[in-house]
Design a protein around this motif. Sequence first.
Motif, PDB file in Angstrom:
ATOM      1  N   ARG A   9      43.439   0.412  25.441  1.00  0.00           N
ATOM      2  CA  ARG A   9      43.127   1.669  26.196  1.00  0.00           C
ATOM      3  C   ARG A   9      42.677   2.640  25.044  1.00  0.00           C
ATOM      4  O   ARG A   9      41.801   3.408  25.625  1.00  0.00           O
ATOM      5  CB  ARG A   9      44.695   2.153  26.684  1.00  0.00           C
ATOM      6  CG  ARG A   9      44.146   3.685  27.146  1.00  0.00           C
ATOM      7  CD  ARG A   9      43.550   3.636  28.614  1.00  0.00           C
ATOM      8  NE  ARG A   9      43.382   4.827  29.223  1.00  0.00           N
ATOM      9  CZ  ARG A   9      42.250   5.729  28.754  1.00  0.00           C
ATOM     10  NH1 ARG A   9      41.333   5.041  27.853  1.00  0.00           N
ATOM     11  NH2 ARG A   9      42.012   6.602  29.295  1.00  0.00           N
ATOM     12  N   CYS A  10      42.647   2.463  23.802  1.00  0.00           N
ATOM     13  CA  CYS A  10      42.040   3.363  23.179  1.00  0.00           C
ATOM     14  C   CYS A  10      40.534   2.998  22.826  1.00  0.00           C
ATOM     15  O   CYS A  10      40.068   3.999  22.332  1.00  0.00           O
ATOM     16  CB  CYS A  10      42.825   3.204  21.516  1.00  0.00           C
ATOM     17  SG  CYS A  10      44.474   3.658  21.664  1.00  0.00           S
ATOM     18  N   ALA A  11      40.329   1.938  23.385  1.00  0.00           N
ATOM     19  CA  ALA A  11      38.560   1.872  23.234  1.00  0.00           C
ATOM     20  C   ALA A  11      37.869   2.297  24.312  1.00  0.00           C
ATOM     21  O   ALA A  11      36.716   2.392  24.284  1.00  0.00           O
ATOM     22  CB  ALA A  11      38.526   0.155  23.162  1.00  0.00           C
ATOM     23  N   ALA A  12      38.467   2.543  25.350  1.00  0.00           N
ATOM     24  CA  ALA A  12      37.916   3.210  26.646  1.00  0.00           C
ATOM     25  C   ALA A  12      37.697   4.596  26.418  1.00  0.00           C
ATOM     26  O   ALA A  12      38.199   5.502  25.665  1.00  0.00           O
ATOM     27  CB  ALA A  12      38.672   2.920  27.943  1.00  0.00           C
ATOM     28  N   GLY A  13      37.071   5.307  27.416  1.00  0.00           N
ATOM     29  CA  GLY A  13      36.759   6.744  27.544  1.00  0.00           C
ATOM     30  C   GLY A  13      37.975   7.597  27.761  1.00  0.00           C
ATOM     31  O   GLY A  13      39.002   7.089  28.292  1.00  0.00           O
ATOM     32  N   THR A  14      37.656   8.884  27.900  1.00  0.00           N
ATOM     33  CA  THR A  14      38.884   9.841  28.230  1.00  0.00           C
ATOM     34  C   THR A  14      38.945   9.976  29.585  1.00  0.00           C
ATOM     35  O   THR A  14      38.126   9.511  30.532  1.00  0.00           O
ATOM     36  CB  THR A  14      38.317  11.144  27.641  1.00  0.00           C
ATOM     37  OG1 THR A  14      38.209  11.108  26.308  1.00  0.00           O
ATOM     38  CG2 THR A  14      39.514  12.266  28.095  1.00  0.00           C
ATOM     39  N   SER A  15      40.391  10.002  30.194  1.00  0.00           N
ATOM     40  CA  SER A  15      40.623  10.219  31.489  1.00  0.00           C
ATOM     41  C   SER A  15      40.017  11.412  32.296  1.00  0.00           C
ATOM     42  O   SER A  15      40.098  12.402  31.503  1.00  0.00           O
ATOM     43  CB  SER A  15      42.032   9.968  31.826  1.00  0.00           C
ATOM     44  OG  SER A  15      42.692   8.797  31.793  1.00  0.00           O
ATOM     45  N   MET A  16      39.300  11.177  33.530  1.00  0.00           N
ATOM     46  CA  MET A  16      38.867  12.295  34.091  1.00  0.00           C
ATOM     47  C   MET A  16      39.811  13.100  34.770  1.00  0.00           C
ATOM     48  O   MET A  16      40.735  12.839  35.246  1.00  0.00           O
ATOM     49  CB  MET A  16      37.925  11.764  34.985  1.00  0.00           C
ATOM     50  CG  MET A  16      36.771  10.790  34.593  1.00  0.00           C
ATOM     51  SD  MET A  16      35.658  11.779  33.341  1.00  0.00           S
ATOM     52  CE  MET A  16      34.705  12.623  34.749  1.00  0.00           C
ATOM     53  N   PRO A  17      39.329  14.393  35.053  1.00  0.00           N
ATOM     54  CA  PRO A  17      40.365  15.392  35.540  1.00  0.00           C
ATOM     55  C   PRO A  17      40.572  14.900  37.097  1.00  0.00           C
ATOM     56  O   PRO A  17      39.926  14.171  37.849  1.00  0.00           O
ATOM     57  CB  PRO A  17      39.735  16.616  35.835  1.00  0.00           C
ATOM     58  CG  PRO A  17      38.616  16.427  34.814  1.00  0.00           C
ATOM     59  CD  PRO A  17      38.312  15.136  34.738  1.00  0.00           C
ATOM     60  N   GLY A  18      41.916  14.872  37.521  1.00  0.00           N
ATOM     61  CA  GLY A  18      42.546  14.480  38.809  1.00  0.00           C
ATOM     62  C   GLY A  18      42.198  15.095  39.982  1.00  0.00           C
ATOM     63  O   GLY A  18      41.860  14.394  41.090  1.00  0.00           O
ATOM     64  N   HIS A  19      41.463  16.526  39.786  1.00  0.00           N
ATOM     65  CA  HIS A  19      41.244  17.384  41.047  1.00  0.00           C
ATOM     66  C   HIS A  19      40.066  16.551  41.816  1.00  0.00           C
ATOM     67  O   HIS A  19      39.718  16.800  43.154  1.00  0.00           O
ATOM     68  CB  HIS A  19      40.883  18.557  40.753  1.00  0.00           C
ATOM     69  CG  HIS A  19      39.767  18.714  40.106  1.00  0.00           C
ATOM     70  ND1 HIS A  19      39.557  18.650  38.604  1.00  0.00           N
ATOM     71  CD2 HIS A  19      38.504  19.033  40.472  1.00  0.00           C
ATOM     72  CE1 HIS A  19      38.178  19.010  38.282  1.00  0.00           C
ATOM     73  NE2 HIS A  19      37.580  19.278  39.501  1.00  0.00           N
ATOM     74  N   ALA A  20      39.240  15.770  41.198  1.00  0.00           N
ATOM     75  CA  ALA A  20      38.041  15.036  41.985  1.00  0.00           C
ATOM     76  C   ALA A  20      38.521  13.722  42.645  1.00  0.00           C
ATOM     77  O   ALA A  20      37.314  13.215  43.133  1.00  0.00           O
ATOM     78  CB  ALA A  20      36.775  15.067  41.053  1.00  0.00           C
ATOM     79  N   LEU A  21      39.569  13.173  42.412  1.00  0.00           N
ATOM     80  CA  LEU A  21      39.912  11.973  42.691  1.00  0.00           C
ATOM     81  C   LEU A  21      40.563  11.857  44.177  1.00  0.00           C
ATOM     82  O   LEU A  21      41.527  12.793  44.319  1.00  0.00           O
ATOM     83  CB  LEU A  21      40.627  11.159  41.653  1.00  0.00           C
ATOM     84  CG  LEU A  21      41.233   9.723  41.769  1.00  0.00           C
ATOM     85  CD1 LEU A  21      40.135   8.933  41.969  1.00  0.00           C
ATOM     86  CD2 LEU A  21      41.957   9.134  40.956  1.00  0.00           C
TER      87      LEU A  21
END
Length: 249
Positions: free
Chosen positions: A220-232
């Motif tokens: 998981r540390c290799a991947a990008g930052t989690s996006m904000p939840g309000h657009a999901l």
Amino acid sequence: MRLAYRGAPFHGWQCQPGEVTVQSVIEAALSTIMRTDMKIVGAGRTDTGVNARMMVAHFDVTEPLAEPGQLVRKLNALVGKDIAIEEIYEVGTESHARFDATSRTYHYYAVTSKSPFFYPLSWKAPAGLDFDKMNEAAALLLETSDFTSFAKLHTDAKTNICRVTKARWEQVGPDAWVFVITADRFLRNMVRAVVGTLVEVGRGKMSVDRFAEVIAKKDRCAAGTSMPGHALYLWDVTYPEGTRRSSDA
């Protein structure tokens, strides 16, 4: 029970001590109407702030409901403006909203221009995102089975294996895009982590080959930052044919 909700006011779907969740609000309303302690089971567990255009949940009753439509109206009067109960219908006694689902689809909405109307329910994307490169990377998800690199750490998931059948950015307006992803199951935080990593590709900070390496690392540390939840949004849930009982059955 088929329903929809806006996720911003809630601490996710699942009941949690001391928190207002979608499940806890519906269970309280259902218990009040049925005059007994009622529990519901959802098709998934959306995180804090995540929306649902379509969620399915099941609950057990000892006798068939004489007027499901009346129960819908009563529930909508109690659950507040951010939850809409759309339909209640009968299923088999062994049917399960979570385990019987054959696929789930999520949408993540992004807009490339500032808007006073879209910001609460979509993500303001930076200018110049390369959606073609993002789709090139997203296509690799269809060849992937182990999604450990996009899974939240230290959860109770027994496996990180998922089967993704669609993953693509689609333009839905002059300045609007949506990432559509369908799979048989999703891990906690998986979609937001996938989108965050794809955005790194779109910004030119990560190559498509590097995206493939991220998947292969199972870290998981290799991947990008989690996006904000309000657009999901949980957009759709499918079940085998015949799950729903006909009115004359």
